[in-house]
Design a protein around this motif. Structure first.
Motif, PDB file in Angstrom:
ATOM      1  N   HIS A 500      13.865  35.852  33.992  1.00  0.00           N
ATOM      2  CA  HIS A 500      13.550  34.754  34.907  1.00  0.00           C
ATOM      3  C   HIS A 500      12.273  35.057  35.683  1.00  0.00           C
ATOM      4  CE1 HIS A 500      17.404  32.687  34.352  1.00  0.00           C
ATOM      5  NE2 HIS A 500      17.985  33.866  34.394  1.00  0.00           N
ATOM      6  N   ASP A 503       8.770  29.824  35.923  1.00  0.00           N
ATOM      7  CA  ASP A 503       9.457  28.624  36.391  1.00  0.00           C
ATOM      8  C   ASP A 503       9.885  27.786  35.190  1.00  0.00           C
ATOM      9  OD1 ASP A 503      10.482  26.610  37.855  1.00  0.00           O
ATOM     10  OD2 ASP A 503       8.660  26.137  38.955  1.00  0.00           O
ATOM     11  N   PHE A 504      10.976  28.226  34.544  1.00  0.00           N
ATOM     12  CA  PHE A 504      11.452  27.522  33.362  1.00  0.00           C
ATOM     13  C   PHE A 504      12.047  26.158  33.708  1.00  0.00           C
ATOM     14  CE2 PHE A 504      11.575  31.957  31.955  1.00  0.00           C
ATOM     15  CZ  PHE A 504      10.944  31.852  30.725  1.00  0.00           C
ATOM     16  N   VAL A 505      12.496  25.984  34.927  1.00  0.00           N
ATOM     17  CA  VAL A 505      13.229  24.773  35.290  1.00  0.00           C
ATOM     18  C   VAL A 505      12.366  23.526  35.098  1.00  0.00           C
ATOM     19  CG1 VAL A 505      14.431  23.560  37.140  1.00  0.00           C
ATOM     20  CG2 VAL A 505      14.707  26.035  36.873  1.00  0.00           C
ATOM     21  N   ILE A 521      18.567  35.556  25.257  1.00  0.00           N
ATOM     22  CA  ILE A 521      18.268  34.500  26.215  1.00  0.00           C
ATOM     23  C   ILE A 521      19.373  34.501  27.264  1.00  0.00           C
ATOM     24  CG2 ILE A 521      17.805  32.054  26.521  1.00  0.00           C
ATOM     25  CD1 ILE A 521      15.852  33.395  24.632  1.00  0.00           C
ATOM     26  N   PRO A 522      19.050  34.623  28.550  1.00  0.00           N
ATOM     27  CA  PRO A 522      20.100  34.603  29.578  1.00  0.00           C
ATOM     28  C   PRO A 522      20.979  33.362  29.451  1.00  0.00           C
ATOM     29  CG  PRO A 522      17.994  35.231  30.532  1.00  0.00           C
ATOM     30  CD  PRO A 522      17.713  34.817  29.118  1.00  0.00           C
ATOM     31  N   ASP A 524      22.575  31.713  31.674  1.00  0.00           N
ATOM     32  CA  ASP A 524      22.457  30.713  32.732  1.00  0.00           C
ATOM     33  C   ASP A 524      21.070  30.083  32.803  1.00  0.00           C
ATOM     34  OD1 ASP A 524      21.184  33.029  33.486  1.00  0.00           O
ATOM     35  OD2 ASP A 524      21.845  32.957  35.574  1.00  0.00           O
ATOM     36  N   LEU A 525      20.230  30.377  31.781  1.00  0.00           N
ATOM     37  CA  LEU A 525      18.876  29.820  31.788  1.00  0.00           C
ATOM     38  C   LEU A 525      18.915  28.405  31.212  1.00  0.00           C
ATOM     39  CD1 LEU A 525      15.889  30.268  32.366  1.00  0.00           C
ATOM     40  CD2 LEU A 525      15.642  31.201  30.061  1.00  0.00           C
ATOM     41  N   CYS A 527      16.741  24.712  30.886  1.00  0.00           N
ATOM     42  CA  CYS A 527      15.450  24.023  31.008  1.00  0.00           C
ATOM     43  C   CYS A 527      15.682  22.538  30.753  1.00  0.00           C
ATOM     44  CB  CYS A 527      14.442  24.584  30.016  1.00  0.00           C
ATOM     45  SG  CYS A 527      14.087  26.333  30.216  1.00  0.00           S
ATOM     46  N   LEU A 557      19.220  26.676  26.602  1.00  0.00           N
ATOM     47  CA  LEU A 557      17.792  26.602  26.921  1.00  0.00           C
ATOM     48  C   LEU A 557      17.148  25.415  26.209  1.00  0.00           C
ATOM     49  CD1 LEU A 557      14.997  28.038  27.850  1.00  0.00           C
ATOM     50  CD2 LEU A 557      15.047  29.035  25.570  1.00  0.00           C
TER      51      LEU A 557
END
Length: 912
Positions: A500, A503-505, A521-522, A524-525, A527, A557
């Motif tokens: 993280h 700023d993937f969000v 890939i986490p 909780d990630l 996008c 993701l």
């Protein structure tokens, strides 16, 4: 009694003297009594010499037209031939105009001395002509020309300008290059300050003044040092061809020896960011040779052992203003209400020649309000710094970028995601822009590329189908794309785990550069806005494939992905990874990916609702099954390097397909032992929505049973007799058809609409009749159409009735090995060839005339105003370009008319 002849040695000598005396006497008699025959023999040799000279001249002209240099001994032969011919012709003229040769006037007694001299001179000249003819034949039997060596000079988009403030720096660099013993010299300064242009000017001047035997250049860049690529660049200027393709050490040894063999050399290393291992690359520091490098940082020069450093600083205000005004134009500056506004804008460029050029080009021909707006943007801009680049650099470059409209800006930002100094294929840019839905349509992307070029934001490459970015433009463009929420671009590099740290969000377009085998890939990630994902696998080495797997939250993701682009990925032998969970994915592109195991995935590999699938340069499974893609609208498979085999009913099941692009063709898998290929048209016929087709067929296909071609808007069709996995349809035209054999009725709708038509082995006379309704034909290629006696013949009335012929847009006409061809056009059709640029006729043994008059000419001249290239090769019976009428031209004649007739003219023709 013993005579002198009885003495052995003396006897032989007497015999030789006697033989020589007899030969001399008889030769003299021959000169006197057969002088007319000797003169006639001379005339015959003159004709032969003329013929040989014409043959040599034609070959010389052809080689020159091909851009070759003629060998010196050929030029010498031509000059000698001209001199010998002139001498022989002068002799013949004197012979014709000779005075009476009688010893005594009015008494019929011939003058033996004059006849002797005449005969002797004729023999000498005949012998010289014979030698000339023999040497001419020897010339034609060997190569008479060679290609010029590539011009080893820099290619720049801007002209070098001399500035007073830099004369001292330039002079110091020149002195160090030419007189000083310092082996390594460095130029450093901020981006856009003109390091590369000064380096290129030094290169050019050193080349012109022959200071070095060779000058070579390599672009280093700020990415990972690619030793093999750098070696390749340097070797290219030396015309050194490596024996080993992937062994860096072997290449280094060969490159080093090549540089040493050349002698005094100048090696230029541009855009250096780190210490360069010269020994690993193969660059020796030999006596008299120099290394010139450019860098943004002073310490990089020191780390590379530069003993002489020259720093380039921004231009002072007066020189900057002079350059700015010169590019914008003094007329526009004088017409402005307030010249100080233009000076303020120039000041914001910070004295950087690159930015002065970019901003002044952007404001050329703009209104006063645009200038005011430009200055305000430069005033209030806040920019993210990149190490080594001053803030005003961003302000100036960002202004040029912000002046772009949305689609041009999108294309520029996509270019910024490619590596530095990368030659960006335009086809790849089209895939990214249209697949991500940032730009709509291929033609729109091409238009934006033209816009960016004219704005000096994109640079041309040596390859016509590629472009590149200046590193400053790329750096600033990336910073804008990453912080602009409208675009929200992001590029992330990772080896094992995606963290993280970005700023993937808010990210919308993400490029992932992956170096590990298993990317985690986490979980909780998330996008939510990510619509486009470009995954570049960077762990692939030559000849050795690595496997990739994803673990963790890859699908969370990518839950909202519309576009996925995968490059250089090699799945494991037992593939468990599937893309089916990507339910919103509409466009999927594979480039150089091994897909041989995708059939092993449980439940399928591709997402069900996929609309576009493009695969290039990668192996496939046998057979390839895509039958589950019911919603697919575009399928493109190119450059696989092997035959493509489809599972039966795969294509026919894609009922919604609008674009089918497989220029190399495919086969349908046979689950029996039959050796007969199943027709692929049977399945293609089921595609009732098909609008674009690129395909290779065999002549055995049932073309007569199909109507699918009538609905095509774009097509590139190739029909061949045999199986060859290297032949592919010509994609350089939007519509093209290449046929072996004759398929007039079944493929008539395509022939009538194609921009490019190629016909081979078509046994029909007057092929122009099958093109009667084609109004878009640009290029026509005919080969081995042996029944064809003429290409097209129409009366003047027919021309007036149709207003134009199928040849009115023709730019290129190529005809090869048509052994029945007697002429091409009647004069009425020839008048319509106003766009013709190239005409080639080769190996047509019976053609006698190009254009024939079948009716009244009305004195109209046939003007090929755009014809630039004319090649007539191996056409032994061709007598003239324009024939008076059909009956007289076809009759044999002892006297040949001139090749070009007063009824035909062209502005500029290059003869091949």
């Amino acid at each position: 009694m013993v005579g002198l002849a009885d003495i052995p040695i003396v006897g032989k000598l007497v015999d030789r003297i006697s033989d020589a005396a007899v030969d001399t006497i008889f030769r003299g008699f021959r000169y006197m009594f057969f002088y007319k025959h000797l003169v006639k023999t001379l005339d015959s040799q003159v004709e032969k010499a003329n013929t040989e000279e014409e043959r040599v001249s034609r070959k010389v002209a052809a080689e020159r037209a091909n851009g070759k240099l003629i060998e010196p001994h050929v030029d010498k032969w031509q000059k000698e031939a001209e001199e010998i011919k002139e001498s022989a012709e002068k002799f013949a003229e004197e012979y014709k105009n000779r005075q009476s040769w009688r010893c005594i006037q009015c008494v019929p007694i011939p003058n033996p001395v004059s006849r002797f001299r005449l005969g002797r001179e004729a023999v000498k000249k005949t012998e010289r002509l014979t030698e000339l003819i023999d040497s001419g034949k020897e010339l034609l039997a060997n190569e008479i020309a060679h290609l010029a060596s590539p011009e080893n000079l820099p290619k720049s988009n801007t002209e070098f300008q001399e500035f007073q403030s830099r004369n001292e720096s330039y002079g110091e660099l020149w002195r160090k290059l030419t007189t000083d013993s310092t082996p390594i010299i460095g130029i450093y300064g901020m981006p856009g300050v003109g390091k590369t242009r000064m380096m290129e000017q030094l290169w050019k001047e050193a080349k012109e003044k022959m200071i070095f035997n060779k000058v070579t250049r390599g672009n280093v860049g700020n990415g990972n040092l690619d030793v093999i690529q750098l070696q390749k660049q340097i070797a290219g200027h030396l015309e050194c061809h490596f024996e080993s393709e992937d062994n860096a050490e072997s290449r280094a040894s060969q490159l080093k020896q090549s540089l040493l063999n050349v002698g005094k050399t100048l090696v230029i290393l541009d855009d250096v960011w780190r210490e360069i291992p010269l020994d690993v690359i193969g660059i020796p520091c030999s006596m008299g040779s120099k290394i010139l490098l450019t860098s943004r940082e002073e310490n990089v020069c020191f780390r590379n052992n530069c003993k002489t450093l020259v720093k380039l600083t921004p231009l002072p205000n007066d020189e900057a203003w002079g350059q700015f005004k010169n590019i914008v134009g003094t007329a526009q500056i004088d017409s402005m209400h307030d010249e100080s506004l233009a000076k303020k804008v120039c000041d914001k460029c910070g004295g950087l020649p690159l930015l002065i050029h970019a901003i002044s080009k952007a404001l050329q021909f703009q209104t006063h309000n645009s200038w005011v707006d430009a200055f305000e943007q430069l005033e209030k801009g806040e920019f993210v710094n990149i190490p080594g680049v001053e803030p005003q650099v961003y302000a100036c470059v960002e202004l040029s970028i912000n002046k772009l409209h949305g689609d041009a800006k999108s294309c520029l930002f996509l270019c910024c995601l490619f590596p530095e100094d990368y030659n960006i294929p335009i086809e790849r840019l089209i895939q990214l822009a249209t697949g991500s839905q940032l730009v709509s349509g291929e033609s729109r992307v091409l238009s934006m590329v033209d816009t960016l070029r004219s704005s000096s934001l994109l640079l041309d490459c040596e390859e016509d189908d590629s472009i590149k970015l200046h590193d400053v433009i790329r750096d600033v463009g990336r910073s804008i794309a990453f912080i602009d929420r409208k675009f929200a671009f992001l590029q992330v590099t990772c080896d094992v785990r995606l963290v993280h740290d970005a700023d993937f969000v808010i990210t919308k377009f993400l490029r992932l550069d992956l170096g590990g085998d298993n990317i985690h890939i986490p979980d909780d990630l998330v996008c939510p806005d990510l619509h486009s994902l470009w995954i570049q696998f960077n762990n692939v080495s030559r000849g050795f494939s690595r496997t990739q797997q994803f673990s963790g939250g890859f699908f969370s993701l990518s839950a909202n992905l519309r576009f996925l682009f995968l490059v250089d990925t090699f799945p494991p032998s037992k593939l468990q990874f599937s893309l089916q969970p990507l339910g919103k994915l509409r466009t999927l592109i594979f480039d150089n990916c091994d897909l041989t195991q995708i059939n092993n995935t449980n439940g399928g590999f591709f997402p069900e609702y996929l609309e576009t699938l493009c695969i290039s340069d990668g192996p496939f499974p046998e057979p390839l099954d895509l039958s589950n893609l019911k919603y697919l609208r575009k399928l493109e498979i190119k450059g696989s390097g092997r035959r493509l085999i489809m599972k039966p009913n795969t294509i026919s099941s894609l009922s919604g397909l609008e674009q089918l692009h497989i220029p190399g063709g495919f086969e349908i898998w046979r689950d029996d032992s039959s050796v007969v290929a199943k027709p692929i048209l049977v399945e293609i016929n089921a595609l009732t929505h098909l609008k674009s087709l690129q395909m290779k067929f065999q002549t055995s296909e049932p073309f007569q049973d199909t109507k699918i071609f009538d609905n095509l808007k774009l097509f590139n069709i190739l029909v061949v007799r045999g199986l060859s996995y290297y032949d592919k349809a010509d994609l350089s035209y939007k519509t093209s058809i290449e046929l072996e054999g004759y398929h007039k009725e079944s493929l008539k709708s395509l022939v009538e609409r194609a921009e490019y038509v190629q016909l081979k082995h078509s046994d029909i006379n007057g092929i122009g009749s099958i093109l009667d309704n084609n109004r878009e034909l640009r290029k026509l290629h005919l080969e081995e159409c042996n029944e064809m006696e003429h290409l097209a013949s129409m009366s003047q009335g027919e021309i007036q009735l149709s207003q134009q012929t199928s040849f009115s847009k023709l730019t290129c006409l190529e005809i090869k090995r048509c052994r029945g061809l007697k002429y091409l056009f009647c004069n009425s059709v020839a008048k319509c060839l106003t766009q013709l640029q190239k005409l080639m006729i080769k190996d047509c043994h019976v053609i006698e005339v190009i254009i024939i008059n079948e009716g009244s000419t009305n004195g109209d001249i046939i003007h090929f105003s755009k014809l630039e290239e004319l090649e007539l090769s191996n056409v032994p019976r061709l007598r003239t370009f324009y024939g008076a009428n059909k009956d007289t031209v076809m009759q044999p004649s002892a006297q040949f008319p001139p090749l070009f007739h007063r009824m035909v003219c062209s502005n500029h023709v290059i003869f091949c």
